[in-house]
Design a protein around this motif. Sequence first.
Motif, PDB file in Angstrom:
ATOM      1  N   ASP A 260       0.923  -1.509  -0.037  1.00  0.00           N
ATOM      2  CA  ASP A 260      -0.001   0.068   0.075  1.00  0.00           C
ATOM      3  C   ASP A 260       0.917   1.054  -0.059  1.00  0.00           C
ATOM      4  O   ASP A 260       1.852   1.349   1.109  1.00  0.00           O
ATOM      5  N   GLY A 261       0.640   2.088  -0.909  1.00  0.00           N
ATOM      6  CA  GLY A 261       1.506   3.475  -1.230  1.00  0.00           C
ATOM      7  C   GLY A 261       2.954   3.210  -1.184  1.00  0.00           C
ATOM      8  O   GLY A 261       3.437   4.080  -0.683  1.00  0.00           O
ATOM      9  N   LEU A 262       3.413   2.346  -1.967  1.00  0.00           N
ATOM     10  CA  LEU A 262       4.784   2.067  -2.134  1.00  0.00           C
ATOM     11  C   LEU A 262       5.475   3.268  -2.954  1.00  0.00           C
ATOM     12  O   LEU A 262       4.829   3.641  -4.074  1.00  0.00           O
ATOM     13  N   ASP A 263       6.538   4.057  -2.462  1.00  0.00           N
ATOM     14  CA  ASP A 263       7.380   5.125  -3.172  1.00  0.00           C
ATOM     15  C   ASP A 263       8.403   4.801  -3.799  1.00  0.00           C
ATOM     16  O   ASP A 263       8.774   3.453  -3.959  1.00  0.00           O
ATOM     17  N   GLU A 264       8.978   5.483  -4.126  1.00  0.00           N
ATOM     18  CA  GLU A 264      10.218   5.580  -4.942  1.00  0.00           C
ATOM     19  C   GLU A 264      11.508   5.065  -4.340  1.00  0.00           C
ATOM     20  O   GLU A 264      12.550   4.497  -4.863  1.00  0.00           O
ATOM     21  N   GLN A 265      11.362   5.052  -2.844  1.00  0.00           N
ATOM     22  CA  GLN A 265      12.430   4.459  -2.405  1.00  0.00           C
ATOM     23  C   GLN A 265      12.210   3.097  -1.767  1.00  0.00           C
ATOM     24  O   GLN A 265      13.169   2.300  -1.137  1.00  0.00           O
ATOM     25  N   THR A 266      11.292   2.454  -2.382  1.00  0.00           N
ATOM     26  CA  THR A 266      11.115   0.916  -1.939  1.00  0.00           C
ATOM     27  C   THR A 266      12.110   0.292  -2.804  1.00  0.00           C
ATOM     28  O   THR A 266      12.570   0.575  -4.054  1.00  0.00           O
ATOM     29  N   PRO A 267      12.772  -0.901  -2.207  1.00  0.00           N
ATOM     30  CA  PRO A 267      13.844  -1.385  -3.009  1.00  0.00           C
ATOM     31  C   PRO A 267      13.440  -2.174  -4.185  1.00  0.00           C
ATOM     32  O   PRO A 267      12.456  -2.559  -4.294  1.00  0.00           O
ATOM     33  N   LEU A 268      14.371  -2.099  -5.398  1.00  0.00           N
ATOM     34  CA  LEU A 268      14.151  -2.760  -6.304  1.00  0.00           C
ATOM     35  C   LEU A 268      14.300  -4.343  -6.300  1.00  0.00           C
ATOM     36  O   LEU A 268      15.455  -4.873  -6.179  1.00  0.00           O
ATOM     37  N   ALA A 269      13.230  -4.982  -6.112  1.00  0.00           N
ATOM     38  CA  ALA A 269      13.452  -6.528  -5.712  1.00  0.00           C
ATOM     39  C   ALA A 269      12.825  -7.442  -6.808  1.00  0.00           C
ATOM     40  O   ALA A 269      12.473  -8.533  -6.407  1.00  0.00           O
ATOM     41  N   ALA A 270      12.603  -7.045  -8.043  1.00  0.00           N
ATOM     42  CA  ALA A 270      11.913  -7.941  -9.014  1.00  0.00           C
ATOM     43  C   ALA A 270      12.976  -9.057  -9.391  1.00  0.00           C
ATOM     44  O   ALA A 270      14.248  -9.019  -9.283  1.00  0.00           O
ATOM     45  N   THR A 271      12.225 -10.011  -9.487  1.00  0.00           N
ATOM     46  CA  THR A 271      13.175 -11.573  -9.846  1.00  0.00           C
ATOM     47  C   THR A 271      12.796 -12.045 -11.299  1.00  0.00           C
ATOM     48  O   THR A 271      13.254 -13.064 -11.750  1.00  0.00           O
ATOM     49  N   ASP A 272      11.442 -11.285 -11.922  1.00  0.00           N
ATOM     50  CA  ASP A 272      11.119 -11.961 -13.173  1.00  0.00           C
ATOM     51  C   ASP A 272      11.999 -11.253 -14.114  1.00  0.00           C
ATOM     52  O   ASP A 272      12.400 -10.256 -14.178  1.00  0.00           O
ATOM     53  N   PRO A 273      11.609 -11.962 -15.460  1.00  0.00           N
ATOM     54  CA  PRO A 273      12.777 -11.423 -16.466  1.00  0.00           C
ATOM     55  C   PRO A 273      12.430 -10.028 -16.857  1.00  0.00           C
ATOM     56  O   PRO A 273      13.391  -9.003 -17.366  1.00  0.00           O
ATOM     57  N   TYR A 274      10.929  -9.603 -16.858  1.00  0.00           N
ATOM     58  CA  TYR A 274      10.592  -8.317 -17.346  1.00  0.00           C
ATOM     59  C   TYR A 274      11.334  -7.394 -16.144  1.00  0.00           C
ATOM     60  O   TYR A 274      11.970  -6.261 -16.596  1.00  0.00           O
ATOM     61  N   GLY A 275      10.910  -7.559 -15.041  1.00  0.00           N
ATOM     62  CA  GLY A 275      11.268  -6.624 -13.864  1.00  0.00           C
ATOM     63  C   GLY A 275      12.569  -6.436 -13.933  1.00  0.00           C
ATOM     64  O   GLY A 275      13.213  -5.142 -13.745  1.00  0.00           O
ATOM     65  N   LEU A 276      13.547  -7.524 -14.099  1.00  0.00           N
ATOM     66  CA  LEU A 276      14.887  -7.379 -13.806  1.00  0.00           C
ATOM     67  C   LEU A 276      15.818  -6.507 -15.043  1.00  0.00           C
ATOM     68  O   LEU A 276      16.353  -5.634 -14.910  1.00  0.00           O
ATOM     69  N   SER A 277      14.943  -6.919 -16.215  1.00  0.00           N
ATOM     70  CA  SER A 277      15.378  -6.155 -17.660  1.00  0.00           C
ATOM     71  C   SER A 277      15.021  -4.843 -17.299  1.00  0.00           C
ATOM     72  O   SER A 277      16.078  -3.956 -17.673  1.00  0.00           O
ATOM     73  N   LYS A 278      13.870  -4.058 -16.767  1.00  0.00           N
ATOM     74  CA  LYS A 278      13.886  -2.679 -16.600  1.00  0.00           C
ATOM     75  C   LYS A 278      14.668  -2.157 -15.505  1.00  0.00           C
ATOM     76  O   LYS A 278      15.248  -1.135 -15.350  1.00  0.00           O
ATOM     77  N   ILE A 279      14.919  -2.992 -14.316  1.00  0.00           N
ATOM     78  CA  ILE A 279      15.938  -2.511 -13.277  1.00  0.00           C
ATOM     79  C   ILE A 279      17.385  -2.359 -13.998  1.00  0.00           C
ATOM     80  O   ILE A 279      17.901  -1.290 -13.873  1.00  0.00           O
ATOM     81  N   ARG A 280      17.833  -3.078 -14.926  1.00  0.00           N
ATOM     82  CA  ARG A 280      19.019  -2.937 -15.490  1.00  0.00           C
ATOM     83  C   ARG A 280      19.142  -1.721 -16.546  1.00  0.00           C
ATOM     84  O   ARG A 280      20.022  -1.071 -16.523  1.00  0.00           O
ATOM     85  N   ALA A 281      17.977  -1.539 -17.348  1.00  0.00           N
ATOM     86  CA  ALA A 281      17.900  -0.635 -18.011  1.00  0.00           C
ATOM     87  C   ALA A 281      17.893   0.911 -17.377  1.00  0.00           C
ATOM     88  O   ALA A 281      18.771   1.772 -17.705  1.00  0.00           O
ATOM     89  N   GLU A 282      16.940   0.723 -16.368  1.00  0.00           N
ATOM     90  CA  GLU A 282      17.122   2.310 -15.606  1.00  0.00           C
ATOM     91  C   GLU A 282      18.519   2.353 -15.031  1.00  0.00           C
ATOM     92  O   GLU A 282      19.008   3.673 -15.021  1.00  0.00           O
ATOM     93  N   GLN A 283      19.319   1.467 -14.648  1.00  0.00           N
ATOM     94  CA  GLN A 283      20.548   1.711 -14.015  1.00  0.00           C
ATOM     95  C   GLN A 283      21.509   2.088 -15.182  1.00  0.00           C
ATOM     96  O   GLN A 283      22.330   3.190 -14.905  1.00  0.00           O
ATOM     97  N   ALA A 284      21.326   1.650 -16.226  1.00  0.00           N
ATOM     98  CA  ALA A 284      22.186   2.195 -17.593  1.00  0.00           C
ATOM     99  C   ALA A 284      22.054   3.551 -17.551  1.00  0.00           C
ATOM    100  O   ALA A 284      22.738   4.417 -18.159  1.00  0.00           O
ATOM    101  N   VAL A 285      20.693   3.915 -17.571  1.00  0.00           N
ATOM    102  CA  VAL A 285      20.364   5.374 -17.859  1.00  0.00           C
ATOM    103  C   VAL A 285      20.836   6.189 -16.971  1.00  0.00           C
ATOM    104  O   VAL A 285      21.435   7.216 -17.128  1.00  0.00           O
ATOM    105  N   LEU A 286      20.739   5.958 -15.663  1.00  0.00           N
ATOM    106  CA  LEU A 286      21.124   6.801 -14.843  1.00  0.00           C
ATOM    107  C   LEU A 286      22.895   6.784 -14.446  1.00  0.00           C
ATOM    108  O   LEU A 286      23.272   7.855 -14.243  1.00  0.00           O
ATOM    109  N   ASP A 287      23.342   5.785 -14.922  1.00  0.00           N
ATOM    110  CA  ASP A 287      24.864   5.616 -15.114  1.00  0.00           C
ATOM    111  C   ASP A 287      25.264   6.434 -16.268  1.00  0.00           C
ATOM    112  O   ASP A 287      26.538   7.330 -16.182  1.00  0.00           O
TER     113      ASP A 287
END
Length: 303
Positions: free
Chosen positions: A117-144
């Motif tokens: 309920d009401g998860l914000d942007e500080q919630t840990p990135l904990a995806a384990t499925d292929p889609y969620g993991l790929s979006k985490i890695r893409a986000e990090q590439a953009v930030l780097d």
Amino acid sequence: MSILLTGASGFLGRRIYEVLAAAQPVTTLGRRPVGERHIGCDLAGTIPQLEPLRFDWVVHVAGKAHAVPRTAQERTEYERLNVQGTKNLLSALAQRPLPTAFVYISTVLVYGRSAGDGLDEQTPLAATDPYGLSKIRAEQAVLDWGARTGVCPAILRLPLVVAGQPQGNLAALTNAIRRGYYLRIGSGLARRSMVLADDVAAIIPRVAQTGGIYNLTDGYHPTVRELEDAIARQYGRRYMPTMPPAVARIIATVGDGINAVAGRVFPFDSVALAKLTSSLTFSDEQARQRLNWQPRPVLSFFV
């Protein structure tokens, strides 16, 4: 002001294109042309040639979503399309005058949560499925990349996106209700975060100038029952048969067994059951404070 937009042939990308192109030139990039200005490219396997064009903003929507991988090869497609495709685009941008902003369209599935309920942007990135993991890695590439180049990165994490042409789970729900074989499970009081595609498109110029990471929702988080009823009204269906939760759990267990053997071919399993019976909402307070985000309720779309 000149904008480069990837993924414009998808339902969200097309709406973003329509909104942005009404005010300034937009060049699209991808396998299928949209509009008069287009660069043909398969980002997953190619670093695009962008010279001699110069872009002030880049909005990256392209990627793989919705499809449930059944094989190892299909799982690697998420990595190839979402991660390598993003890196190829960033590599192309580094070889030319840099844009001032890079907006990446991501997903709340990076949090890897099935309830909350009401998860914000500080919630840990904990995806384990292929889609969620790929979006985490893409986000990090953009930030780097943003940190190395000084380009202002912005990441928009979206829940279920509602537009004129339903996609993914919403399309499946709509089709089942329209055809009359949908069964409501229990009370239907679980809440889910959603957002209108038009509101996402409208906030792009503001987030491009501000940067940052934001959850975007409609702020209301309708119940599954409210969404079901709104869709049913569109098709003139007044009666919604109900399935007891105990029966639903039995069917979901059978679905789990089938999908464990054959891949996710059975439409109703424990994952689908959780989405219909567990509340999962996200806070958009950061966007409201920094972007003056004022979304409309998703249910207004069905009136």
